[in-house]
Design a protein around this motif. Structure first.
Motif, PDB file in Angstrom:
ATOM      1  N   GLU A  64      35.596  -7.862 -13.076  1.00 11.82           N
ATOM      2  CA  GLU A  64      34.921  -8.539 -14.181  1.00 11.82           C
ATOM      3  C   GLU A  64      35.937  -9.285 -15.037  1.00 11.82           C
ATOM      4  N   PRO A  65      35.512 -10.328 -15.755  1.00 13.15           N
ATOM      5  CA  PRO A  65      36.444 -11.044 -16.639  1.00 13.15           C
ATOM      6  C   PRO A  65      36.884 -10.163 -17.802  1.00 13.15           C
ATOM      7  N   ALA A  66      38.191 -10.171 -18.073  1.00 17.46           N
ATOM      8  CA  ALA A  66      38.747  -9.354 -19.159  1.00 17.46           C
ATOM      9  C   ALA A  66      39.254 -10.269 -20.263  1.00 17.46           C
ATOM     10  N   PRO A  67      39.290  -9.792 -21.510  1.00 14.37           N
ATOM     11  CA  PRO A  67      39.821 -10.614 -22.608  1.00 14.37           C
ATOM     12  C   PRO A  67      41.239 -11.067 -22.296  1.00 14.37           C
ATOM     13  N   PRO A  68      41.547 -12.353 -22.440  1.00 19.18           N
ATOM     14  CA  PRO A  68      42.890 -12.830 -22.110  1.00 19.18           C
ATOM     15  C   PRO A  68      43.962 -12.164 -22.961  1.00 19.18           C
ATOM     16  N   GLY A  69      45.034 -11.722 -22.284  1.00 19.04           N
ATOM     17  CA  GLY A  69      46.166 -11.136 -22.995  1.00 19.04           C
ATOM     18  C   GLY A  69      46.023  -9.686 -23.357  1.00 19.04           C
ATOM     19  N   ALA A  70      44.846  -9.093 -23.129  1.00 19.28           N
ATOM     20  CA  ALA A  70      44.656  -7.690 -23.523  1.00 19.28           C
ATOM     21  C   ALA A  70      45.460  -6.748 -22.638  1.00 19.28           C
ATOM     22  N   MET A  71      45.592  -7.088 -21.352  1.00 22.68           N
ATOM     23  CA  MET A  71      46.287  -6.226 -20.407  1.00 22.68           C
ATOM     24  C   MET A  71      47.433  -6.991 -19.761  1.00 22.68           C
ATOM     25  N   THR A  72      48.557  -6.338 -19.616  1.00 22.00           N
ATOM     26  CA  THR A  72      49.705  -6.922 -18.940  1.00 22.00           C
ATOM     27  C   THR A  72      50.402  -5.861 -18.116  1.00 22.00           C
TER      28      THR A  72
END
Length: 402
Positions: free
Chosen positions: A38-46
């Protein structure tokens, strides 16, 4: 004592770190979305994180909680599912924990770790590598880690923990590729509450331990539950006003070094013997009958290598214990400066207010500052591998003369 509401699940292990919990829990939710396609908020996970904070703030606890949340079947760090439980207990197959038992992390150890981390997860959602005390990486180990961080496997996450007072000990190239999460010193009220509710400590003793631990959660727990730890701290804080004669320098040095050695021995003795017995058993060193001579020789050689690692671990434990004593000393001289200046600031050692005020009447601000600098110089010297006894005796001489 003010009530503090702890977050649910694995995040409840963190004391007074609301901002860090918000960042890491949001990243765990985003990671679950990535796994689900699923699409995730940009930059939330790295893929790489650097967790910094003062000693005792809970850097490794935060890393373990984040690892558990990444393996959680709900993506929230519920604390109840098998992924959460095994990750928090250090038994999850896809969570690798690196705790340097010596004074540094070698390049060979890091290369083996990077190779293992390149594999796909076996039972969990992600391969997670936690490196405690990442500031102990040698230059070669840093270079080996950098290659993995620059070109990370798709489902691998690196969590590096380092003290905030020495972040420069991690190479700038690694730091630039990590997302930074900064932990703060927990409030005394939050520490006391955790001691009461989690460890069953008497409320009055918990409040005292929280007030004198300098925001170090692990130190507070030890002071609240270990009578020997309380005695060692009291002995250290008698030093500033106990250096009246030249011979006191060597007596106090002996006491400091002996206390650190005793603490290291107490902490490692049972573990060392269990490790040796387990190794001998695994290699057949205790077997009897024909054809076992070779196995016995191999087992004894392996035990000798283990003893070298245990000796290095004991040296590190001794130095860490000595450093805690020096931190207590530095806090005493800082408190004297507060008293001399008349500043409206809280003492690090409120239970020694009478001694602090006596010292403030005897010493000038300048001589107190020189004493504080001597303690800090001793910490620095030990960090650079000066023999602890030499560094401590030089410090105590400076403390006596002011």
């Amino acid at each position: 004592m003010t009530a503090v509401v702890a977050p649910a699940g694995v995040w409840g292990q963190l004391v007074g770190q609301d901002h860090a919990v918000d960042v890491l829990s949001a990243a765990a939710r985003a990671a679950a979305q990535i796994v689900a396609g699923e699409p995730a908020p940009p930059g939330a996970m790295t893929h790489a994180w650097l967790l910094t904070g003062p000693p005792g703030s809970g850097r490794s606890v935060a890393a373990r909680a984040f690892a558990a949340a990444l393996q959680c079947i709900t993506g929230t760090g519920c604390g109840q599912c098998p992924g959460c439980r095994t990750a928090m207990h250090g038994t999850h197959a896809d969570v690798r924990l690196v705790i340097p038992e010596g004074l540094s992390i070698s390049v060979a150890e890091m290369r083996a770790l990077v190779q293992a981390a390149a594999r796909r997860p076996t039972t969990g959602q992600w391969q997670v590598v936690i490196i405690e005390d990442a500031d102990r990486l040698t230059e070669g180990a840093s270079n080996a880690l950098l290659k993995a961080v620059e070109e990370p496997p798709e489902r691998t996450v690196f969590l590096l923990c380092a003290p905030s007072d020495h972040p420069e000990d991690i190479s700038v190239t690694i730091r630039s590729r990590c997302r930074l999460v900064t932990l703060r010193t927990p409030a005394a009220e939050a520490i006391a509450r955790v001691l009461v509710e989690r460890d069953g400590v008497d409320p009055e003793l918990a409040e005292w331990a929280a007030s004198v631990c300098g925001g170090h959660v692990g130190r507070a727990r030890r002071l609240a539950t270990d009578d020997n730890a309380r005695k060692r701290r009291a002995a250290v804080l008698r030093i500033p006003l106990g250096l009246s004669r030249p011979g006191d320098v060597f007596r106090c040095a002996d006491d400091l070094i002996a206390a650190a050695e005793a603490d290291a021995t107490e902490e490692s003795k049972e573990r060392d013997e269990a490790e040796k017995a387990e190794l001998r058993n695994a290699m057949g060193g205790d077997a009897t009958g024909k054809g076992v001579a070779g196995a016995k020789r191999a087992a004894e050689a392996a035990v000798k290598q283990l003893e070298k690692r245990q000796k290095s671990r004991a040296t590190r434990t001794q130095r860490d214990t000595l450093d805690l004593a020096l931190v207590d000393l530095a806090g005493f001289y800082r408190d004297v400066l507060v008293a001399v200046s008349g500043a409206d600031a809280r003492y690090n050692h409120p239970d020694h207010a009478q001694d602090i005020e006596q010292a403030a009447r005897q010493w000038t601000a300048e001589s107190t500052l020189k004493r504080l600098e001597a303690v800090l110089a001793c910490r620095e010297a030990i960090l650079w591998n000066v023999k602890p006894r030499i560094a401590v005796e030089a410090m105590l001489t400076a403390l006596r003369h002011g």
